[in-house]
Write an enzyme that holds these catalytic residues in place. Sequence first.
Site, PDB file in Angstrom:
ATOM      1  N   ASN A  48      37.548  16.615 -11.684  1.00 13.01           N
ATOM      2  CA  ASN A  48      36.562  16.223 -11.071  1.00 13.01           C
ATOM      3  C   ASN A  48      35.824  17.761 -10.846  1.00 13.01           C
ATOM      4  OD1 ASN A  48      36.257  13.545 -10.577  1.00 13.01           O
ATOM      5  ND2 ASN A  48      38.505  13.695  -9.968  1.00 13.01           N
ATOM      6  N   HIS A  51      41.651  27.691 -11.728  1.00  7.69           N
ATOM      7  CA  HIS A  51      40.574  27.257 -12.463  1.00  7.69           C
ATOM      8  C   HIS A  51      39.931  28.730 -12.710  1.00  7.69           C
ATOM      9  CE1 HIS A  51      40.831  23.097 -11.224  1.00  7.69           C
ATOM     10  NE2 HIS A  51      40.773  23.445 -10.033  1.00  7.69           N
TER      11      HIS A  51
HETATM   12  N1  LIG Z   1      36.097  17.052  -6.083  1.00 10.91           N
HETATM   13  C1  LIG Z   1      37.064  17.590  -6.081  1.00 10.91           C
HETATM   14  O1  LIG Z   1      37.227  19.067  -6.038  1.00 10.91           O
HETATM   15  C2  LIG Z   1      38.827  17.269  -6.154  1.00 10.91           C
HETATM   16  C3  LIG Z   1      39.733  17.681  -6.115  1.00 10.91           C
HETATM   17  C4  LIG Z   1      40.935  16.875  -6.354  1.00 10.91           C
HETATM   18  C5  LIG Z   1      40.728  15.569  -6.320  1.00 10.91           C
HETATM   19  N2  LIG Z   1      39.898  14.999  -6.544  1.00 10.91           N
HETATM   20  C6  LIG Z   1      39.986  13.508  -6.788  1.00 10.91           C
HETATM   21  O2  LIG Z   1      39.617  12.794  -5.576  1.00 10.91           O
HETATM   22  C7  LIG Z   1      40.341  11.597  -5.522  1.00 10.91           C
HETATM   23  C8  LIG Z   1      41.147  11.475  -4.368  1.00 10.91           C
HETATM   24  O3  LIG Z   1      42.281  12.614  -4.656  1.00 10.91           O
HETATM   25  P1  LIG Z   1      43.704  12.378  -3.838  1.00 10.91           P
HETATM   26  O4  LIG Z   1      44.396  13.486  -4.100  1.00 10.91           O
HETATM   27  O5  LIG Z   1      43.212  12.447  -2.387  1.00 10.91           O
HETATM   28  O6  LIG Z   1      44.283  10.996  -4.345  1.00 10.91           O
HETATM   29  P2  LIG Z   1      45.610  10.048  -3.730  1.00 10.91           P
HETATM   30  O7  LIG Z   1      45.941   9.341  -5.046  1.00 10.91           O
HETATM   31  O8  LIG Z   1      46.386  10.890  -2.879  1.00 10.91           O
HETATM   32  O9  LIG Z   1      44.646   9.114  -2.769  1.00 10.91           O
HETATM   33  C9  LIG Z   1      43.947   7.898  -3.647  1.00 10.91           C
HETATM   34  C10 LIG Z   1      43.962   6.798  -2.760  1.00 10.91           C
HETATM   35  O10 LIG Z   1      42.856   5.797  -3.039  1.00 10.91           O
HETATM   36  C11 LIG Z   1      43.417   4.494  -3.065  1.00 10.91           C
HETATM   37  N3  LIG Z   1      42.842   3.915  -3.948  1.00 10.91           N
HETATM   38  C12 LIG Z   1      43.101   3.510  -5.366  1.00 10.91           C
HETATM   39  N4  LIG Z   1      42.136   2.433  -6.019  1.00 10.91           N
HETATM   40  C13 LIG Z   1      41.795   1.932  -4.826  1.00 10.91           C
HETATM   41  C14 LIG Z   1      40.690   0.742  -4.586  1.00 10.91           C
HETATM   42  N5  LIG Z   1      40.391   0.005  -5.668  1.00 10.91           N
HETATM   43  N6  LIG Z   1      40.296   0.572  -3.502  1.00 10.91           N
HETATM   44  C15 LIG Z   1      40.693   1.066  -2.474  1.00 10.91           C
HETATM   45  N7  LIG Z   1      41.525   2.437  -2.390  1.00 10.91           N
HETATM   46  C16 LIG Z   1      42.033   2.672  -3.715  1.00 10.91           C
HETATM   47  C17 LIG Z   1      44.961   4.651  -3.504  1.00 10.91           C
HETATM   48  O11 LIG Z   1      45.818   3.662  -2.984  1.00 10.91           O
HETATM   49  C18 LIG Z   1      45.244   6.240  -2.702  1.00 10.91           C
HETATM   50  O12 LIG Z   1      45.770   5.974  -1.442  1.00 10.91           O
HETATM   51  C19 LIG Z   1      40.921  11.569  -6.843  1.00 10.91           C
HETATM   52  O13 LIG Z   1      39.881  10.985  -7.745  1.00 10.91           O
HETATM   53  C20 LIG Z   1      40.994  13.070  -7.321  1.00 10.91           C
HETATM   54  O14 LIG Z   1      41.162  13.009  -8.923  1.00 10.91           O
HETATM   55  C21 LIG Z   1      38.648  15.666  -6.386  1.00 10.91           C
END
Ligand SMILES: NC(=O)c1ccc[n+]([C@@H]2O[C@H](COP(=O)([O-])OP(=O)(O)OC[C@H]3O[C@@H](n4cnc5c(N)ncnc54)[C@H](O)[C@@H]3O)[C@@H](O)[C@H]2O)c1
Length: 253
Positions: A174, A204
């Site tokens: 991401n 990174h």
């Molecule tokens: N932009 C960035 O710098 C960055 C950095 C790290 C992670 N991310 C991304 O951010 C997102 C969240 O990361 P995280 O570590 O909090 O993940 P996580 O797995 O801890 O949390 C994700 C949550 O989303 C929920 N979820 C999944 N599908 C769903 C749906 N259809 N409807 C409702 N809820 C749903 C899950 O139940 C879970 O609680 C991921 O996509 C991750 O890749 C982005």
Amino acid sequence: MKRVGLVGCGTIGSRIARKIRDENLAALDFVCDLDPARAHSADPRSQVLTDLSMIREHSVDLVVEAANAEVVRAIALDVLERSDFLPFTLTALQDDDFREAVRARCREAGTRLIVPHGGILGLDGVYDGRSVIRVVTFKTTKHPRNLGLAPDTAGVVYDGPTRGACVQLPRNVNVHAAFALMGVGFDRQRSIVVADPSSKEMRHEITVTGPGIEWRLSIASTPTGEVTGSYTPESAASTVARVLGGTYDIVMA
Ligand SMILES: NC(=O)c1ccc[n+]([C@@H]2O[C@H](COP(=O)([O-])OP(=O)(O)OC[C@H]3O[C@@H](n4cnc5c(N)ncnc54)[C@H](O)[C@@H]3O)[C@@H](O)[C@H]2O)c1
């Protein structure tokens, strides 16, 4: 006070909810997660949604996403018809047709898709310099477990345009997607992803060059969630606070 909806209450989303609540930054109208207990513990006072289709029944100023790329695809156009959208999952935007539909929707509705810097630094610089920047290489090294790969996987697992990395590793790049989106695009930015079974950190390394320009950024954090590093939840919560206008004195442009 602005009204906010939160989709995804895991590592990042729960930290955002806590910041909004603790600092009274906005009215958190709904929290949405497949796991209702997780949503409820993120904010016991908000309405818990478990179905994405229920989001449209809520009138909010901003929807924050911290779930996954399928969720972004499912809700972005609908959300942007009525409110701003701040997704932490940016890999879905590698799809040109989807991204153009998002841009068209923002223009029609007068709404904005807001791109957070998340786990990296330098998004401001690459955005403001994108007309003169020529080459961007973005290398990420993680333990294979944090790439969703078998624990003994070692070596380069992807090397090519960022667009392909977003398709192959949508949960893990991401930050690559954010940098490409705000910089030279998904085809001109090169992504390298390395699995290192001895690594205890997520690192990174970004190089940016252009006429008279040479940057080398190296950003490391220890993993807190499966894919998320220790800096990201804090960065994410502070970005949401900034977008909500939480600070009125000296602010970053
Ligand atoms: N932009 C960035 O710098 C960055 C950095 C790290 C992670 N991310 C991304 O951010 C997102 C969240 O990361 P995280 O570590 O909090 O993940 P996580 O797995 O801890 O949390 C994700 C949550 O989303 C929920 N979820 C999944 N599908 C769903 C749906 N259809 N409807 C409702 N809820 C749903 C899950 O139940 C879970 O609680 C991921 O996509 C991750 O890749 C982005």
